[in-house]
Each structure stands twice: as C-alpha cells, then as structure tokens.
Design a protein around this motif. Structure first.
Motif, short mmCIF file in Angstrom:
data_model
loop_
_atom_site.label_atom_id
_atom_site.label_comp_id
_atom_site.label_asym_id
_atom_site.label_seq_id
_atom_site.Cartn_x
_atom_site.Cartn_y
_atom_site.Cartn_z
N CYS A 45 0.84 -1.19 0.00
CA CYS A 45 0.00 0.00 0.00
C CYS A 45 0.88 1.25 0.00
O CYS A 45 1.84 1.34 0.77
CB CYS A 45 -0.92 0.02 1.22
SG CYS A 45 -2.16 -1.30 1.23
N THR A 46 0.55 2.19 -0.85
CA THR A 46 1.31 3.42 -0.98
C THR A 46 0.36 4.61 -1.03
O THR A 46 -0.81 4.48 -1.35
CB THR A 46 2.18 3.41 -2.25
OG1 THR A 46 1.33 3.19 -3.40
CG2 THR A 46 3.21 2.29 -2.21
N THR A 48 -1.45 8.35 0.35
CA THR A 48 -2.46 8.66 1.37
C THR A 48 -3.63 9.35 0.70
O THR A 48 -3.51 9.96 -0.35
CB THR A 48 -1.88 9.59 2.46
OG1 THR A 48 -1.40 10.80 1.83
CG2 THR A 48 -0.75 8.92 3.21
N THR A 52 -9.79 4.52 -0.72
CA THR A 52 -8.65 3.63 -0.96
C THR A 52 -8.89 2.82 -2.23
O THR A 52 -9.95 2.21 -2.40
CB THR A 52 -8.45 2.68 0.23
OG1 THR A 52 -8.16 3.43 1.40
CG2 THR A 52 -7.31 1.70 -0.04
N ASP A 74 -0.73 7.02 -6.51
CA ASP A 74 -0.60 7.23 -5.07
C ASP A 74 -0.33 8.67 -4.66
O ASP A 74 -0.07 8.95 -3.50
CB ASP A 74 0.45 6.29 -4.48
CG ASP A 74 1.84 6.48 -5.06
OD1 ASP A 74 2.05 7.48 -5.78
OD2 ASP A 74 2.70 5.64 -4.81
N ARG A 78 -4.80 6.61 -1.48
CA ARG A 78 -4.23 5.42 -0.88
C ARG A 78 -4.46 4.29 -1.87
O ARG A 78 -5.59 4.06 -2.32
CB ARG A 78 -4.92 5.11 0.45
CG ARG A 78 -4.38 3.90 1.20
CD ARG A 78 -3.01 4.16 1.75
NE ARG A 78 -2.59 3.12 2.71
CZ ARG A 78 -1.36 2.98 3.14
NH1 ARG A 78 -0.40 3.80 2.71
NH2 ARG A 78 -1.04 2.03 4.00
N GLU A 116 -6.33 -1.35 6.82
CA GLU A 116 -6.68 -0.47 5.71
C GLU A 116 -8.17 -0.15 5.76
O GLU A 116 -8.99 -1.04 5.92
CB GLU A 116 -6.31 -1.10 4.37
CG GLU A 116 -4.83 -1.34 4.18
CD GLU A 116 -4.02 -0.05 4.18
OE1 GLU A 116 -4.58 1.00 3.80
OE2 GLU A 116 -2.83 -0.09 4.55
#
Length: 303
Positions: A45-46, A48, A52, A74, A78, A116
């Motif tokens: 995960c990259t 913010t 998501t 990204d 997210r 997440e």
C-alpha cells in the motif's frame, strides 16, 4: 537431440534450483506480509488519501502487474496492490479448489488485518473482476466505485469450461520457470506472450513474480474459474443501483465480449462502458496513464 534436450533441461533445472535459493534476498518484496487465514499474503500500500484504491490482478498475475498504475495513482490516493495466495511473494494456498468467492473473503480479511480503511474503489483486470464482484456482493457498503479492465465474461466461462490451451500454456510456463529459461529470457519472452509491454518493475523481478509455485497457483485459479463464474451467475445482484462503474473493453475484444461488458456496465444507473484505443487484453500495460485517469475519475465521482 532428445538426449541433449533432456540433459540441458536437467542442467537448467539444477542451476535454477540453486540460484532460486537466494531470490528472497535478490528480489525483496515492495510491500509487507500480512497473515490471513494462516497464509502470509503480500500487501503493498502506498500514498495517502481517500477513498482507498484496491488493485486486483488478472489470472496468475502478481501485484507488480499494476506497478506503473500504482506509482501514478498514489499522489493523493491510498493505493493497495496485493498477491493472491501462491502468487508473487504470498505464501502458498491450501490444497482446496480456488474460487473468486474465497479470494474475495481473503481480500476482506487482508484489508482488515492490515488496518486499511474503506470505502474502496475496486480496480480489477480480467479474472480479477470475478474477485472484485464477489467482494462487492459481500460488502456493498464498503465499495464506492469499480473499474473493470477487460473483465472475464462469466457466462462464456461457464459455457466454455476450462480451456485446454490455457492449461497447456501454463504447464509450459512452469517448465520454463523450473529450467531457468524464464529467468534468463523473460524480459523478451513475457512481453511476447502477453502482447504488450509489462511494467519494468515487473520485468526486473520476473523470478519472484513467475516462480514455479506461482505458475501452479495460476493453474489452480484457472481450474476454479468455472465454479467462480457459476457462483456469480447464481448469487450476484442483477442491479448495482447507482454505484459508479466503468467497464473497459480491450481494443482487441470481440463483439460478444463487448456486449457482455456493456451489459455489466448497465447493471448500474451510473455505469459506463468504454473501449481502449490500442493494445490487447492487458489494457493497463498498453496505456497505464489512460487507466490512471479512469481510476481518478471513479475516485472523484465516488467521493
């Protein structure tokens, strides 16, 4: 000649087995391992932001197949890619039959265990669309949009069964992986097989992405597609309400495939069916920035 081929294969297999022992050091995973139902699953995960984006790869493909898309998404979002059990850096799956329903349950467990947060924009390629649709069916309140790239036609799969050609192809890939051919020739062989240029991040880590265990896992997925398609056809909602949905047909898609994709988009009052202008089945290889645009539009609409 036959003897020479056998000897060459044995030498290659022996060398590959020795070299592969250091692959964990040579090809480190870009993400981390999260234990789900007793299996270590690789999650990367990259970025913010919200919502998501969850990337679901195609049949037998690693999370690195999304590398170019993820690195461009990204910024402000997210983005999570992961390897299904047995693929890439994830641990081996159990001996049971693979189904999209089971894979979706593993995904839900993975996201929860990793902390997440939803809501999620599901972005899926090919057979990965079966998994994303099962996830939406089980967790409709957590899915805020979907982007499906040249998704598998469930009716065609149920009618046609497991294609023998695809099984043979993966058996050959397994042989190439075990004898070292894929390690040394994969940078030109893989693009030739898929018909488009994969991300360099994938090509530079081919032994970690397409190791013999991953090839076996892809066969397991292939054999499970019929039951997965049948489950969706029997259990999935026929209407997706006003969920933002974008269904993409590859430029090479046939008329029946395009019709199936259009019907899938029509399940939502906010569904859209679009076609890629170039490339083949791997739409995100042929034009990753166009795909990035579609995902950003979906995320903005969902927000």
């Amino acid at each position: 000649m036959l003897v020479l081929l056998v000897v060459a294969g044995l030498v290659g297999a022996t060398a590959e087995a020795v070299i592969a022992r250091s692959d964990d050091e040579r090809y480190r995973s870009p993400g981390r391992l999260v234990t789900v139902a007793g299996t270590d699953i690789h999650l990367n995960c990259t970025g913010t932001g919200a919502p998501t984006v969850v990337l679901e790869a195609g049949l037998g493909e690693p999370s690195l197949s999304w590398a170019d898309v993820q690195s461009s998404l990204d910024d402000g979002l997210r983005v999570c890619g992961y390897d299904r059990a047995g693929l890439g850096w994830s641990g081996a799956a159990d001996d049971g039959a693979w189904t999209g329903e089971e894979a979706a349950a593993h995904l839900a467990g993975l996201l929860s265990a990793a902390g997440e947060q939803g809501p999620y924009v599901l972005v899926a390629h090919s057979v990965g669309a079966l998994v994303s649709r099962e996830f939406r069916q089980a967790h409709p309140e957590e899915v805020t949009a979907m982007v499906l790239l040249d998704p598998t036609d469930d009716e065609a799969v149920r009618t046609g069964g497991v294609p023998t050609v695809a099984v043979v192809e993966r058996r050959i890939r397994g042989l190439l992986a075990r004898t070292g051919v894929l390690r040394w020739s994969g940078e030109w062989l893989v693009p030739a097989v898929v018909g488009d240029q994969p991300p360099q991040a994938l090509l530079s880590r081919l032994p970690a992405a397409y190791h013999p265990g991953a090839i076996e896992a892809s066969l397991r997925e292939l054999r499970g597609t019929v039951a997965s398609a049948d489950h969706l056809l029997r259990q999935e909602d026929s209407s997706w309400g006003d969920l933002p949905v974008t269904v993409v047909s590859a430029a090479s898609a046939s008329r029946p495939q395009r019709d199936a994709h259009a019907a899938l988009a029509a399940r939502s009052s906010r569904g859209e069916h679009v076609s890629a202008e170039s490339g083949g089945h791997y739409v995100h290889y042929a034009d990753p920035q166009w795909v990035v645009g579609l995902v950003r539009e979906a995320a903005a609409t969902a927000g």
